[in-house]
Design a protein around this motif. Structure first.
Motif, PDB file in Angstrom:
ATOM      1  N   SER A  23       1.881  19.065  13.628  1.00 53.41           N
ATOM      2  CA  SER A  23       2.863  18.585  14.597  1.00 53.41           C
ATOM      3  C   SER A  23       3.280  19.736  15.509  1.00 53.41           C
ATOM      4  O   SER A  23       3.230  20.897  15.119  1.00 53.41           O
ATOM      5  CB  SER A  23       4.089  17.986  13.905  1.00 53.41           C
ATOM      6  N   ASN A  25       5.871  20.338  19.391  1.00 51.96           N
ATOM      7  CA  ASN A  25       6.744  19.740  20.404  1.00 51.96           C
ATOM      8  C   ASN A  25       6.144  19.933  21.786  1.00 51.96           C
ATOM      9  O   ASN A  25       5.704  21.028  22.136  1.00 51.96           O
ATOM     10  CB  ASN A  25       8.146  20.359  20.354  1.00 51.96           C
ATOM     11  N   LEU A  28       6.733  15.681  26.380  1.00 55.04           N
ATOM     12  CA  LEU A  28       6.823  14.230  26.156  1.00 55.04           C
ATOM     13  C   LEU A  28       7.534  13.873  24.848  1.00 55.04           C
ATOM     14  O   LEU A  28       7.910  12.739  24.637  1.00 55.04           O
ATOM     15  CB  LEU A  28       5.424  13.609  26.129  1.00 55.04           C
ATOM     16  N   GLY A  29       7.670  14.831  23.954  1.00 54.76           N
ATOM     17  CA  GLY A  29       8.274  14.607  22.640  1.00 54.76           C
ATOM     18  C   GLY A  29       7.436  15.270  21.566  1.00 54.76           C
ATOM     19  O   GLY A  29       6.570  16.101  21.851  1.00 54.76           O
ATOM     20  N   GLU A  30       7.654  14.885  20.323  1.00 58.48           N
ATOM     21  CA  GLU A  30       6.912  15.489  19.214  1.00 58.48           C
ATOM     22  C   GLU A  30       5.533  14.852  19.086  1.00 58.48           C
ATOM     23  O   GLU A  30       5.397  13.640  18.991  1.00 58.48           O
ATOM     24  CB  GLU A  30       7.660  15.324  17.896  1.00 58.48           C
ATOM     25  N   LYS A  31       4.493  15.683  19.086  1.00 57.45           N
ATOM     26  CA  LYS A  31       3.114  15.238  18.907  1.00 57.45           C
ATOM     27  C   LYS A  31       2.744  15.466  17.452  1.00 57.45           C
ATOM     28  O   LYS A  31       2.883  16.577  16.937  1.00 57.45           O
ATOM     29  CB  LYS A  31       2.184  16.041  19.810  1.00 57.45           C
ATOM     30  N   THR A  32       2.294  14.405  16.772  1.00 60.31           N
ATOM     31  CA  THR A  32       1.882  14.529  15.370  1.00 60.31           C
ATOM     32  C   THR A  32       0.461  14.030  15.209  1.00 60.31           C
ATOM     33  O   THR A  32       0.054  13.048  15.820  1.00 60.31           O
ATOM     34  CB  THR A  32       2.811  13.742  14.432  1.00 60.31           C
ATOM     35  N   ARG A  45       0.012  10.657  17.480  1.00 59.87           N
ATOM     36  CA  ARG A  45       1.176   9.924  17.972  1.00 59.87           C
ATOM     37  C   ARG A  45       2.079  10.919  18.695  1.00 59.87           C
ATOM     38  O   ARG A  45       2.261  12.036  18.237  1.00 59.87           O
ATOM     39  CB  ARG A  45       1.945   9.279  16.831  1.00 59.87           C
ATOM     40  N   ILE A  46       2.634  10.476  19.827  1.00 60.31           N
ATOM     41  CA  ILE A  46       3.564  11.313  20.568  1.00 60.31           C
ATOM     42  C   ILE A  46       4.916  10.613  20.582  1.00 60.31           C
ATOM     43  O   ILE A  46       5.046   9.505  21.117  1.00 60.31           O
ATOM     44  CB  ILE A  46       3.080  11.582  22.007  1.00 60.31           C
ATOM     45  N   ASP A  47       5.877  11.242  19.931  1.00 63.63           N
ATOM     46  CA  ASP A  47       7.244  10.753  19.841  1.00 63.63           C
ATOM     47  C   ASP A  47       7.340   9.334  19.275  1.00 63.63           C
ATOM     48  O   ASP A  47       8.273   8.611  19.544  1.00 63.63           O
ATOM     49  CB  ASP A  47       7.927  10.834  21.212  1.00 63.63           C
ATOM     50  N   GLY A  48       6.330   8.920  18.501  1.00 62.92           N
ATOM     51  CA  GLY A  48       6.331   7.608  17.868  1.00 62.92           C
ATOM     52  C   GLY A  48       6.045   6.457  18.804  1.00 62.92           C
ATOM     53  O   GLY A  48       5.867   5.330  18.377  1.00 62.92           O
ATOM     54  N   ASP A  49       5.969   6.714  20.130  1.00 58.78           N
ATOM     55  CA  ASP A  49       5.767   5.649  21.114  1.00 58.78           C
ATOM     56  C   ASP A  49       4.308   5.557  21.585  1.00 58.78           C
ATOM     57  O   ASP A  49       3.815   4.471  21.835  1.00 58.78           O
ATOM     58  CB  ASP A  49       6.663   5.863  22.336  1.00 58.78           C
TER      59      ASP A  49
END
Length: 55
Positions: A23, A25, A28-32, A45-49
């Motif tokens: 993961s 940051n 766009l948000g957190e990338k996992t 997944r990026i920020d769950g969206d």
């Protein structure tokens, strides 16, 4: 955030357990990055969206 999640795996054809492998940051948000425990299929997944499995 959890280290595992349930998600449909396109390679296995069913819902499997995915393990978080990395993961970071981004703007766009957190990338996992996630890996299927059965076949090692990977998804991002990026920020769950944003989900690469649906692309």
């Amino acid at each position: 955030m959890s280290l595992e999640m349930q998600h449909d795996c396109p390679e296995c054809g069913s819902e499997q357990t995915f393990w978080r492998s990395a993961s970071t940051n981004l703007h766009l948000g957190e990338k996992t990055k996630w890996r299927c425990s059965e076949c090692d299929f990977g998804l991002v997944r990026i920020d769950g969206d944003i989900d690469s499995a649906s692309a």
